[in-house]
Design a protein around this motif. Structure first.
Motif, PDB file in Angstrom:
ATOM      1  N   LEU A   1       0.688  -1.090  -0.016  1.00 11.41           N
ATOM      2  CA  LEU A   1      -0.015  -0.189  -0.073  1.00 11.41           C
ATOM      3  C   LEU A   1       0.789   1.266  -0.069  1.00 11.41           C
ATOM      4  O   LEU A   1       0.777   2.109  -0.905  1.00 11.41           O
ATOM      5  N   GLU A   2       1.898   1.148   0.847  1.00  7.54           N
ATOM      6  CA  GLU A   2       2.919   2.237   1.124  1.00  7.54           C
ATOM      7  C   GLU A   2       3.542   2.603  -0.445  1.00  7.54           C
ATOM      8  O   GLU A   2       3.696   3.853  -0.838  1.00  7.54           O
ATOM      9  N   LYS A   3       4.127   1.330  -1.112  1.00  9.05           N
ATOM     10  CA  LYS A   3       4.851   1.703  -2.356  1.00  9.05           C
ATOM     11  C   LYS A   3       3.705   2.194  -3.469  1.00  9.05           C
ATOM     12  O   LYS A   3       4.304   3.003  -4.355  1.00  9.05           O
ATOM     13  N   MET A   4       2.430   1.761  -3.548  1.00  4.95           N
ATOM     14  CA  MET A   4       1.579   2.227  -4.470  1.00  4.95           C
ATOM     15  C   MET A   4       1.409   3.501  -4.365  1.00  4.95           C
ATOM     16  O   MET A   4       1.235   4.326  -5.623  1.00  4.95           O
ATOM     17  N   VAL A   5       1.360   4.155  -3.342  1.00  6.30           N
ATOM     18  CA  VAL A   5       1.335   5.582  -3.347  1.00  6.30           C
ATOM     19  C   VAL A   5       2.487   6.296  -3.685  1.00  6.30           C
ATOM     20  O   VAL A   5       2.318   7.275  -4.765  1.00  6.30           O
TER      21      VAL A   5
ATOM     22  N   LYS B   1       4.793   8.629  -9.065  1.00  5.57           N
ATOM     23  CA  LYS B   1       5.946   8.662 -10.083  1.00  5.57           C
ATOM     24  C   LYS B   1       5.464   8.330 -11.543  1.00  5.57           C
ATOM     25  O   LYS B   1       6.026   8.711 -12.386  1.00  5.57           O
ATOM     26  N   TYR B   2       4.343   7.699 -11.484  1.00 10.53           N
ATOM     27  CA  TYR B   2       3.709   7.361 -12.825  1.00 10.53           C
ATOM     28  C   TYR B   2       2.139   8.137 -12.884  1.00 10.53           C
ATOM     29  O   TYR B   2       1.207   7.309 -12.966  1.00 10.53           O
ATOM     30  N   PRO B   3       2.171   9.535 -13.078  1.00 13.84           N
ATOM     31  CA  PRO B   3       0.851  10.135 -13.137  1.00 13.84           C
ATOM     32  C   PRO B   3       0.087   9.688 -14.474  1.00 13.84           C
ATOM     33  O   PRO B   3       0.627   9.561 -15.389  1.00 13.84           O
ATOM     34  N   VAL B   4      -1.278   9.416 -14.027  1.00  8.54           N
ATOM     35  CA  VAL B   4      -2.120   8.720 -15.291  1.00  8.54           C
ATOM     36  C   VAL B   4      -1.912   9.445 -16.504  1.00  8.54           C
ATOM     37  O   VAL B   4      -1.578   8.856 -17.577  1.00  8.54           O
ATOM     38  N   GLU B   5      -2.127  10.972 -16.493  1.00  8.30           N
ATOM     39  CA  GLU B   5      -2.248  11.754 -17.857  1.00  8.30           C
ATOM     40  C   GLU B   5      -0.937  11.537 -18.446  1.00  8.30           C
ATOM     41  O   GLU B   5      -0.564  11.979 -19.699  1.00  8.30           O
ATOM     42  N   GLN B   6       0.297  11.330 -17.632  1.00  7.32           N
ATOM     43  CA  GLN B   6       1.718  11.415 -18.412  1.00  7.32           C
ATOM     44  C   GLN B   6       2.194  10.232 -18.928  1.00  7.32           C
ATOM     45  O   GLN B   6       2.930  10.032 -19.704  1.00  7.32           O
ATOM     46  N   VAL B   7       1.686   9.120 -18.543  1.00 12.76           N
ATOM     47  CA  VAL B   7       2.173   7.658 -18.827  1.00 12.76           C
ATOM     48  C   VAL B   7       1.323   6.773 -19.501  1.00 12.76           C
ATOM     49  O   VAL B   7       1.597   5.530 -19.917  1.00 12.76           O
TER      50      VAL B   7
ATOM     51  N   ARG C   1      12.276  -3.146   2.276  1.00  6.39           N
ATOM     52  CA  ARG C   1      10.934  -3.027   2.344  1.00  6.39           C
ATOM     53  C   ARG C   1      10.293  -2.717   1.118  1.00  6.39           C
ATOM     54  O   ARG C   1       9.218  -3.323   0.574  1.00  6.39           O
ATOM     55  N   HIS C   2      10.964  -1.487   0.383  1.00  5.48           N
ATOM     56  CA  HIS C   2      10.108  -1.199  -0.997  1.00  5.48           C
ATOM     57  C   HIS C   2      10.312  -2.396  -1.992  1.00  5.48           C
ATOM     58  O   HIS C   2       9.494  -2.650  -2.640  1.00  5.48           O
ATOM     59  N   GLU C   3      11.441  -3.001  -1.895  1.00  3.83           N
ATOM     60  CA  GLU C   3      11.973  -4.267  -2.980  1.00  3.83           C
ATOM     61  C   GLU C   3      10.855  -5.270  -2.777  1.00  3.83           C
ATOM     62  O   GLU C   3      10.407  -6.008  -3.611  1.00  3.83           O
ATOM     63  N   LEU C   4      10.616  -5.657  -1.331  1.00  5.99           N
ATOM     64  CA  LEU C   4       9.810  -6.600  -1.081  1.00  5.99           C
ATOM     65  C   LEU C   4       8.312  -6.485  -1.748  1.00  5.99           C
ATOM     66  O   LEU C   4       7.716  -7.383  -2.172  1.00  5.99           O
ATOM     67  N   ALA C   5       7.912  -5.335  -1.651  1.00  8.72           N
ATOM     68  CA  ALA C   5       6.689  -4.899  -2.129  1.00  8.72           C
ATOM     69  C   ALA C   5       6.673  -4.974  -3.658  1.00  8.72           C
ATOM     70  O   ALA C   5       5.727  -5.376  -4.164  1.00  8.72           O
ATOM     71  N   ASP C   6       7.708  -4.316  -4.212  1.00  8.07           N
ATOM     72  CA  ASP C   6       7.893  -4.319  -5.738  1.00  8.07           C
ATOM     73  C   ASP C   6       7.576  -6.082  -6.084  1.00  8.07           C
ATOM     74  O   ASP C   6       7.211  -6.102  -7.178  1.00  8.07           O
TER      75      ASP C   6
END
Lengths: 116, 116, 116, 116
Positions: free
Chosen positions: C91-95, C100-106, D65-70
């Motif tokens: 959940l933390e990484k998805m934020v 990093k990957y805004p919808v309108e840009q990517v 932690r972030h790599e585990l999430a990825d």
């Protein structure tokens, strides 16, 4: 002029010795580092159709070239630390591969030999 | 006597051509196959303390030798398909590495250069 | 009914304890084992065009299913040994990824965010 | 409250759909991307003795932690695209593993089952 694999082996041994890195270069650690470098190579291809030259730009070509070098360096270092002559090992393995994949049987077919 | 990397390159090109495997040997596929072979090498070390010779028996030594050969074969094949001279690429990369890891700064320290 | 990741974590901890395997399950060793299992998964796809279902037969489907399970098991075990709550970490990484990957840009573009 | 694996699966499907990334998310490409993320995890451990918590600083803990999430995200995405229920697949595989590694036979021994 020296043989390429022998030349790389000698240069890497000197590079590590100057930096007192032999203590970190256990076969286990070198195998891990090798796998990391291979992944950095794989990363260049992951979203490309085939990785053919026309799919690449100059930055990607240079990146691939450098990653190929990194992979070979860790591989040569690991072989050196394991007392393996890479050229001899390849010649030996190619004899086995020629037996496992007879020309008349596998022509144009990429299935693993174990599938036959 | 031929240079080792040139010799391996030529033998592998002939081996693939005889079997009509060039169609499968895209850079993307070869990079994947390379990563699979490296993992078969890593597997030998995963539960060992360091992978030093005294931790191995003859079967494991032979397995490691064969996996090292497999890794080099896919690497040479990928470099060939990518038009990269591996020996030249290593020499080029080692100049960059010598700049990134100056002897007086990194002696006995395995942290990545980016940590400095 | 238990949460799936919690259930798997508890089952694997019991499995390792019964076999006295905790001594081998250092984070370093588990990370290596994880990479080996991922390669066994990659191996199924290396010569296929895309890995889509119609390219697979039943044996390959079962193999992929088992390798996916193996990967998750080592991942959950490594997270457990590292004190990481995988669900919270995702959940933390998805934020971060959404920034990093805004919808309108990517939209429709698979280049890495660092290429922008 | 939703099950963790189901929750992650749904969030990732929405994330990809909003960005029109489904076209890139073939099983083959996702397997490659998964292997790249695992290597970024492995990289944290490659020069450490065991990866135990006391060997890490806060930056490394956050990186792991972030790599585990990825890794989990690509794994869940690949399972979703392959129609595999990860929880069910793990339960199925654990039954097979319990047969392959009987407690009384493997206690305290990390050799692969095939070595027995």
């Amino acid at each position: 002029m020296n043989d390429s694999l022998q030349d790389i082996r000698a240069r890497l041994a000197a590079f590590a010795q100057e930096r007192d890195w032999d203590q970190f270069h256990t076969p286990k650690n070198l195998a891990m580092a090798l796998s990391v470098e291979v992944a950095e190579l794989v990363e260049h291809y992951q979203w490309l159709p085939t990785g053919a030259d026309m799919e690449l730009d100059d930055a990607k070509r240079a990146g691939i070239r450098h990653e190929l070098a990194d992979v070979l360096m860790y591989l040569v270092r690991l072989a050196d630390k394991s007392g393996v002559d890479l050229h001899a090992a390849v010649l030996e393995k190619m004899v086995l591969n020629a037996e496992k994949y007879p020309v008349e049987q596998v022509r144009g077919d990429a299935r693993k030999y174990s599938d036959y």
